[in-house]
Enzyme design. Sequence first.
Site, short mmCIF file in Angstrom:
data_model
loop_
_atom_site.label_atom_id
_atom_site.label_comp_id
_atom_site.label_asym_id
_atom_site.label_seq_id
_atom_site.Cartn_x
_atom_site.Cartn_y
_atom_site.Cartn_z
N GLU A 1 1.05 -0.98 -0.12
CA GLU A 1 0.09 -0.14 0.38
C GLU A 1 0.74 1.23 -0.48
OE1 GLU A 1 -2.38 0.88 2.94
OE2 GLU A 1 -0.86 -0.04 4.61
N GLU B 1 -10.53 1.06 8.72
CA GLU B 1 -9.36 1.60 9.12
C GLU B 1 -9.96 3.10 9.41
OE1 GLU B 1 -5.05 -0.02 8.51
OE2 GLU B 1 -5.29 1.51 7.47
#
Length: 271
Positions: A156, A251
Amino acid sequence: MPSHGLRFDVNCSILFTELPVLARPAAAKAAGFDAVEFWWPFPQAVPADAEVDAFVAALADAGVELVGLNFFAGDMPAGDRGLVSWPGREQEFRDNVALVAAIGERTGCRTFNALYGNRIGGDGGADAAAQDDLAAEQLAFAADAVARMGGTVVVESISGPQPYPLRTAADAFAVIDRADRDNIAFLADLYHLSVNGDDLSKVIGEYAARVGHVQIADAPGRHEPGTGELDLDAHLAALEHAGYGGWVGLEYTPSGPSADSFAWLSKENTT
């Protein structure tokens, strides 16, 4: 929100932090979720067997599926963001890979997030090149280790002040392509990408077929959807329309108690 069919899981390393780590899977279940994900839940790369057993038991006792797990990323509260490109810690990362794969075998988890690591000693020159060389080797090693169980390593781009070199989707894909393994995919964290200035519609249009996992938080603020300005429902619908059928990790930092931060979510999207 949401009006689509994607399934949502709770990241228990950022939600339910008012509870001990081992109590969080049960809290997620009580809130209506059947799946969770975690950053690395231990302070060291290879904890004692009893600690790992207790973690696996907490998941089983809660009746939740582990759908995402990070490799050890160093001391994250102190600013570390991964060991993949960190010279001198190669064996520590590889020892952790073996344990992550073992946890995957025990829990059924098949998605594993490898944080790339901060730049050490500046942003350019030979140091950066050496780190990128190491990262390609380490990502390939991790991918090979989890391939035997059908696992996927995801990479990511993240935001924040730390010297983490993967800021855009294009940055992440340069790394993924260099590691050259079919089971390395992109973790599309819509919050980080947006904060870093990526055009989310463009990212989804170009890369949706190579997304292995999705995480969300609203921006600004990194709180639950509806607290910021991102049209997360539209972006998730676009991902689904483009063929993404995996989990979406929540998240975000809740703006109040964790259990009160899910009012935006339809119950049918949690199972």
